[in-house]
Design a protein around this motif. Structure first.
Motif, PDB file in Angstrom:
ATOM      1  N   GLY A   1       7.464   4.817  -0.592  1.00  0.00           N
ATOM      2  CA  GLY A   1       8.336   5.183   0.523  1.00  0.00           C
ATOM      3  C   GLY A   1       9.811   5.035   0.221  1.00  0.00           C
TER       4      GLY A   1
ATOM      5  N   THR B   1       2.914   4.435   3.382  1.00  0.00           N
ATOM      6  CA  THR B   1       3.528   5.656   3.890  1.00  0.00           C
ATOM      7  C   THR B   1       2.479   6.547   4.552  1.00  0.00           C
TER       8      THR B   1
ATOM      9  N   ARG C   1      11.399   9.695   9.369  1.00  0.00           N
ATOM     10  CA  ARG C   1      10.790   8.460   8.874  1.00  0.00           C
ATOM     11  C   ARG C   1      11.457   7.204   9.431  1.00  0.00           C
TER      12      ARG C   1
END
Length: 673
Positions: free
Chosen positions: A300, A337, A532
């Motif tokens: 990530g 993730t 995100r």
């Protein structure tokens, strides 16, 4: 009678020698041309990938191999060729007995180096990556093969020392806290290709675990490739490899090493001296022989996203490589993730996680409401008590989201952001005694006045790392306060009682682990507007919390009801990722769909949309402004049609390149949106 016969001196001394030299050079040129015209007796055709990043020319071209170059123009070698009226670099990808080209083939100009630096597997991988990300293969080759360093290439090859004996029992003990790790290691040792998504145990020495997995793979006769986000992680993993595998058993591929050293490490791998590699994102293309395991740690982290065209992500490159070469794959980190969770959903990989009992025994996580102002301006009473208690046992890590002292200022009375009178940039404080300065132009505002209410007082709505360290120094007098971040990043600290204030990504490793970890201003990473946002916030918190020692205490200051903080309290990145994936699936966002952006001048983007032959199920969003003179178009398609979308975008690149239209920037599955 000549002047020489008459005893008179020659009018042009050296003329005969000059004429002789000229004739010799002409004869040599004729012989060279004859040699060039004479093709090699075996496989006289070389297929060359030229270094021309134009999409419509992105394919191998056939050239004649002169007899004089027959032995050196091997597949993988660097060559010079004549292309479009100029000499350009290229790589030989294959030799063949004939060509489909009906006319006479142009001969190779010269072989720059006979060193086969582009292996067949990596050559195939670069083509797949270029197709996946709708980019030019020449751009991918620049990422895959480092620039040549002639002196390093001509140095003698030094073999690796004998490796340390593999101890499968030690590997099993190292991975004991993770369910099903024993069967995963067994498959690695037996030459299998298990694929796993790994969630590390809090406080685990993850570099040592990777080293043991590498030892098992190497013992089975196959190679290992490990990619980590930055150089600090490379140093940690490299040290673990030295300890477990023995000295001189692996190569390090990192930009910090410098051109000569990095190229030397690349040659060690290419020549088969080492079959274990540790590096950053460009190491994903390392030509490891008999590759058996690819690993990415902390996928990530945005450092894994290549900032240069065609913008590939390390995780996707490694997963494509695992498929292509039949290797095992390990996607690991403290967090998980959405892309990693999707691998589990589709059955491509299996989970490698600790049990709930193990997690509860290793760490305790609490959240203190930010409204509690019993102690200080930012640290609640519960957090203050935790830090004081942990300092009696060892070091304490305090993570704060921003660096500097007071990176932004506002009016003390009406809370209006403080702006520079010269350029309207935001004001900041570099230190306690400094005057406010502009972040943009550097102007000093010694007589600032609020444009809204006329007040002269300033406050700091956001506190930076240095101001936090100052506050903690007042709270805990006599305690050593250390700072890590920006240009002053600590690699590690000892086990003595001290407070370490660090920004995300700059947390030093403590010898034996931290006794306590405090996470401040958790609202700030949650205030970002991005796909995100919550995933990245949880990743940052877990990265810091993972440095705690067994039995340590982690406390976050924020809203206890927030789902990301609840996932932190439960240490449940898997559940959080599953929730995120489901929300993205309903919203038609990655990883449930293949998404691409087309960015450029409005006219260029409009032309691109006209030329783009999308799959029938594709959806177009926008364009929307993304700057003063650019707009962005978003295109998405179901995951099953991802290949068709990439192919359509690649064809768009070819058409625009052939017509010499204004360029647009295409990014497939961008890390940030």
């Amino acid at each position: 009678m000549s002047a020489h016969e008459a005893g008179q001196p020659e009018m042009l001394p050296g003329l005969r020698a000059s004429v002789a030299d000229a004739r010799a050079k002409a004869a040599a040129t004729r012989r060279r041309r004859v040699d060039e015209a004479e093709p090699a007796g075996t496989d006289p055709v070389a297929r060359v990938l030229v270094d021309v990043p134009l999409a419509h020319l992105d394919r191998p071209f056939d050239y004649q191999v002169p007899a004089a170059m027959a032995a050196s123009a091997v597949p993988g070698a660097r060559v010079k060729v004549r292309f479009a009226g100029q000499d350009v670099d290229g790589f030989v990808v294959a030799r063949a007995a004939g060509s489909d080209h009906p006319g006479r083939l142009t001969p190779l100009r010269r072989v720059v180096s006979a060193e086969p630096v582009l292996s067949p597997a990596v050559a195939e991988l670069t083509g797949a990556v270029a197709a996946r990300y709708a980019g030019a293969r020449a751009d991918v080759l620049r990422l895959a093969v480092p620039p040549r360093h002639a002196g390093t290439e001509s140095a003698p090859v030094v073999g690796a020392p004998d490796p340390a004996p593999c101890d499968p029992a030690a590997a099993a003990r190292a991975w004991l806290d993770h369910d099903h790790a024993d069967s995963w290691l067994q498959q690695l040792g037996d030459g299998g290709s298990p694929r796993a998504v790994w969630q590390a145990v809090p406080g685990a020495d993850w570099p040592t675990l990777l080293a043991h997995a590498a030892a098992v793979t190497l013992h089975g006769g196959r190679g290992v490739l490990v990619c980590v986000p930055d150089h600090r992680d490379v140093v940690r993993v490299s040290a673990a490899f030295e300890q477990v595998l023995g000295p001189g058993q692996h190569s390090v591929l990192s930009a910090e090493a410098g051109p000569a050293k990095r190229y030397g490490a690349f040659l060690e791998v290419s020549r088969g001296v080492h079959r274990a590699v540790v590096g950053t994102r460009s190491a994903a293309f390392a030509p490891v022989h008999d590759l058996g395991l690819v690993v990415i740690w902390d996928d990530g982290d945005d450092l894994h996203a290549e900032p240069r065209a065609p913008y590939p992500h390390t995780r996707e490159v490694l997963l494509m490589r695992a498929e292509q070469e039949g290797a095992a794959a390990l996607v690991g980190g403290w967090s998980r993730t959405c892309e990693a969770d999707y691998l589990l959903r589709t059955g491509w990989a299996q989970p490698l996680v600790p049990s709930r009992e193990t997690v509860r025994a290793r760490v305790r996580v609490d959240v203190a409401p930010a409204e509690d102002r019993a102690i200080g301006a930012r640290i609640p009473g519960a957090a203050h008590a935790m830090v004081r208690r942990a300092l009696t046992e060892g070091p304490v890590l305090v993570q704060t989201p921003r660096s500097g002292y007071a990176p932004s200022l506002a009016c003390e009375r009406c809370r209006t952001p403080a702006r520079c009178r010269v350029c309207a940039g935001g004001l900041q404080l570099a230190g306690h005694t400094d005057l406010p300065t502009c972040r943009w132009c550097g102007a000093v505002e010694d007589r600032w006045r609020c444009a809204e209410c006329g007040h002269h007082g300033l406050r700091a709505p956001v506190i930076g790392r240095d101001r936090t360290a100052e506050e903690l120094g007042r709270m805990f007098p006599g305690t050593t306060i250390r700072s890590s971040g920006g240009e002053r990043v600590l690699d590690g600290v000892d086990s003595h009682s001290q407070v370490v204030v660090a920004t995300p990504g700059a947390e030093p490793v403590a010898l034996g682990g931290y006794a306590g970890v405090l996470l401040l201003d958790t609202w700030m990473p949650l205030a970002r507007t991005d796909l995100r946002t919550e995933e990245e916030a949880l990743r940052r918190w877990l990265t810091a919390a993972g440095l705690v020692r067994a039995g340590g205490h982690v406390m976050a200051v924020g809203d206890p009801a927030h789902p990301a903080l609840q996932a932190l309290v439960r240490w449940d990145p898997a559940g959080f990722a599953a929730r995120e994936v489901e929300q993205r699936r309903q919203a038609h966002l990655p990883p449930a769909v293949r998404l691409a952006t087309v960015t450029g001048e409005p006219g260029a983007v409009d032309d691109a949309l006209t030329l783009l032959a999308l799959p029938a199920v594709a959806e177009v969003l926008g364009p929307v402004p993304v700057g003063e003179s650019e707009v962005r178009l978003v295109v998405r398609a179901p995951r099953s049609q991802g290949g068709a979308l990439s192919a359509a975008l690649l064809e768009l690149q070819r058409v625009r390149s052939a017509r010499k239209l204004e360029a647009v920037r295409i990014q497939v599955d961008p890390h940030s949106l």
